[in-house]
Design a protein around this motif. Structure first.
Motif, short mmCIF file in Angstrom:
data_model
loop_
_atom_site.label_atom_id
_atom_site.label_comp_id
_atom_site.label_asym_id
_atom_site.label_seq_id
_atom_site.Cartn_x
_atom_site.Cartn_y
_atom_site.Cartn_z
N LEU A 143 -16.72 6.01 26.87
CA LEU A 143 -16.16 6.83 26.29
C LEU A 143 -16.45 8.46 26.43
CD1 LEU A 143 -14.32 8.15 24.08
CD2 LEU A 143 -15.79 7.35 22.78
N ARG A 144 -15.73 9.10 27.02
CA ARG A 144 -16.17 10.59 27.51
C ARG A 144 -15.31 11.28 26.36
NH1 ARG A 144 -15.14 13.46 33.71
NH2 ARG A 144 -13.20 12.57 33.15
N LEU A 145 -15.83 12.23 25.50
CA LEU A 145 -15.74 13.86 25.33
C LEU A 145 -15.57 14.64 26.44
CD1 LEU A 145 -18.38 12.84 21.68
CD2 LEU A 145 -15.74 11.70 22.38
N ILE A 146 -14.44 15.74 25.59
CA ILE A 146 -14.33 16.42 26.83
C ILE A 146 -14.25 17.67 25.58
CG2 ILE A 146 -12.39 18.08 27.90
CD1 ILE A 146 -11.38 14.85 29.15
N GLY A 147 -15.12 18.85 25.02
CA GLY A 147 -15.40 19.88 25.04
C GLY A 147 -14.65 21.55 24.70
N SER A 148 -14.56 21.17 26.38
CA SER A 148 -14.20 22.66 27.13
C SER A 148 -12.16 22.42 26.73
CB SER A 148 -14.07 22.90 27.91
OG SER A 148 -13.99 24.04 29.12
N PRO A 149 -11.68 23.89 26.01
CA PRO A 149 -10.40 23.92 26.34
C PRO A 149 -10.11 24.39 27.66
CG PRO A 149 -11.34 25.92 25.21
CD PRO A 149 -12.49 24.39 25.79
N ARG A 150 -10.90 24.49 29.04
CA ARG A 150 -10.00 24.65 29.58
C ARG A 150 -9.57 23.78 31.49
NH1 ARG A 150 -15.52 26.85 33.35
NH2 ARG A 150 -13.04 28.62 34.39
N GLY A 151 -9.95 23.01 30.53
CA GLY A 151 -8.88 21.88 31.13
C GLY A 151 -9.66 21.51 32.67
N ALA A 152 -9.85 21.27 33.55
CA ALA A 152 -9.40 20.78 34.77
C ALA A 152 -10.65 22.24 35.44
CB ALA A 152 -8.71 20.77 35.79
N ASP A 153 -10.42 23.14 35.16
CA ASP A 153 -11.69 24.22 35.65
C ASP A 153 -12.51 23.73 34.69
OD1 ASP A 153 -9.10 25.23 37.26
OD2 ASP A 153 -8.77 26.91 35.86
N SER A 154 -12.94 23.36 33.80
CA SER A 154 -14.36 23.84 33.26
C SER A 154 -15.20 22.77 34.22
CB SER A 154 -13.92 22.85 31.78
OG SER A 154 -15.22 22.62 31.36
N GLU A 155 -16.45 23.87 33.89
CA GLU A 155 -17.42 23.38 34.72
C GLU A 155 -18.08 21.84 33.74
OE1 GLU A 155 -19.19 24.55 36.93
OE2 GLU A 155 -17.47 25.54 37.48
N SER A 156 -18.16 21.54 32.68
CA SER A 156 -18.68 20.73 31.96
C SER A 156 -18.06 19.41 32.06
CB SER A 156 -18.56 20.88 30.55
OG SER A 156 -17.78 21.49 29.62
N LEU A 157 -16.99 20.00 32.40
CA LEU A 157 -16.33 18.20 32.94
C LEU A 157 -16.77 17.94 34.35
CD1 LEU A 157 -13.59 16.19 31.95
CD2 LEU A 157 -12.28 18.52 33.59
N ARG A 158 -16.21 18.45 34.94
CA ARG A 158 -17.02 18.74 36.42
C ARG A 158 -18.23 18.20 36.51
NH1 ARG A 158 -16.51 23.56 37.97
NH2 ARG A 158 -13.73 23.68 39.04
N LEU A 159 -19.20 18.56 35.87
CA LEU A 159 -20.68 18.51 36.20
C LEU A 159 -20.94 16.71 35.17
CD1 LEU A 159 -23.60 18.34 36.19
CD2 LEU A 159 -23.68 19.42 33.98
N SER A 160 -19.04 16.02 34.17
CA SER A 160 -19.71 14.78 33.52
C SER A 160 -18.82 14.04 34.51
CB SER A 160 -18.89 14.78 32.18
OG SER A 160 -17.31 15.50 32.56
N GLN A 161 -18.41 14.22 35.00
CA GLN A 161 -17.59 14.02 36.97
C GLN A 161 -18.43 13.48 37.74
OE1 GLN A 161 -14.92 12.54 36.25
NE2 GLN A 161 -14.15 10.91 37.95
N ARG A 162 -19.81 13.66 37.93
CA ARG A 162 -20.92 13.73 38.64
C ARG A 162 -21.47 11.85 37.64
NH1 ARG A 162 -18.41 16.90 40.61
NH2 ARG A 162 -16.82 15.54 41.47
N VAL A 163 -22.37 12.13 36.94
CA VAL A 163 -22.81 11.62 35.90
C VAL A 163 -21.91 10.39 35.84
CG1 VAL A 163 -23.53 10.31 33.28
CG2 VAL A 163 -23.24 13.37 34.18
N ILE A 164 -20.32 10.17 35.96
CA ILE A 164 -19.18 9.29 35.86
C ILE A 164 -19.65 8.58 37.49
CG2 ILE A 164 -16.98 8.32 36.78
CD1 ILE A 164 -16.54 10.62 33.63
N GLU A 165 -19.83 9.16 38.88
CA GLU A 165 -19.89 9.24 39.80
C GLU A 165 -21.33 8.02 39.81
OE1 GLU A 165 -19.22 12.53 41.79
OE2 GLU A 165 -17.09 12.82 41.34
N ALA A 166 -22.53 8.83 39.14
CA ALA A 166 -23.69 8.05 39.48
C ALA A 166 -23.76 6.86 39.22
CB ALA A 166 -24.36 9.12 38.46
N LEU A 167 -22.63 6.88 37.39
CA LEU A 167 -22.82 5.22 37.13
C LEU A 167 -22.37 4.26 37.44
CD1 LEU A 167 -22.42 6.83 33.56
CD2 LEU A 167 -24.37 5.03 33.82
N ALA A 168 -21.34 5.06 38.04
CA ALA A 168 -19.99 4.21 39.02
C ALA A 168 -21.20 3.03 40.33
CB ALA A 168 -18.59 4.60 39.50
#
Length: 205
Positions: free
Chosen positions: A8-33
């Protein structure tokens, strides 16, 4: 066949695809995957209403809690708690707003921290009722919040640790892109440092 790891990924930034935190969370997903199949469910907490008067009354009165109506805050809280409890990993992607978490993410916390539901109050203190599981937090901060170069307070990490421990989630790990307000090469360096932290934590796939 191996069942996918439910994330379950919670997205806290209102910046959508431009969000640095969302981009960083994608790196975590890639590491898990890299080591197992995943089933990722995204929840944008910016769309989540804050708790209201009926919810506050329900917390204060067991009798009021018995009269939840479809679509009200209690029902929403119950659904969010079920969603959390039905996952193997919680991943939080959040910016730091004014030294702490955004109000939208605080609203999610308010929904899932419920006495008698996700924790009990005892003479020894609050005891969480949810099973523990890994919690990964991907943070983006405009300033520096770690180490000797830190120049601003950090209430985000200690608050999340305390709030989630209340419901039983203690296995927490933080990854940060710091100094995003500096932009340019400094931001690229900050991204590289955060990605190196993730790579070192998860190790080879």
């Amino acid at each position: 066949m191996t069942a996918p790891l439910r994330v379950l990924r919670l997205i806290g930034s209102p910046r959508g695809a431009d969000s640095e935190s969302l981009r960083l969370s994608q790196r975590v997903i890639e590491a898990l995957a890299a080591s197992q199949p995943l089933a990722v469910q995204d929840l944008d907490v910016n769309d989540l209403p804050h708790v209201d008067t009926r919810y506050a009354l329900a917390l204060a009165s067991p009798a009021a809690a018995m009269h939840a109506e479809p679509g009200d805050t209690q029902q929403r809280s119950a659904a969010l708690i079920h969603q959390l409890d039905d996952t193997d990993v919680l991943l939080i992607a959040t910016p730091m707003h004014n030294y702490t978490l955004p109000s939208a993410l605080k609203a999610w916390v308010d929904h899932i921290v419920r006495i008698g539901v996700t924790f009990n109050g005892t003479a020894q203190g609050k005891v969480g009722l949810l099973r523990d599981r890994p919690v990964y937090v991907a943070i983006a901060s405009g300033g520096l919040i770690s180490g000797e170069q830190a120049r601003q307070p950090d209430f985000l990490r200690p608050y999340l640790q305390a709030a989630l421990a209340t419901v039983g989630l203690r296995d927490m790990h933080f990854f940060c892109v710091e100094g995003t307000a500096r932009g340019g090469p400094a931001l690229e360096q900050a991204r590289a440092v955060a990605q190196a932290q993730i790579a070192a934590f998860f190790g080879p796939g």
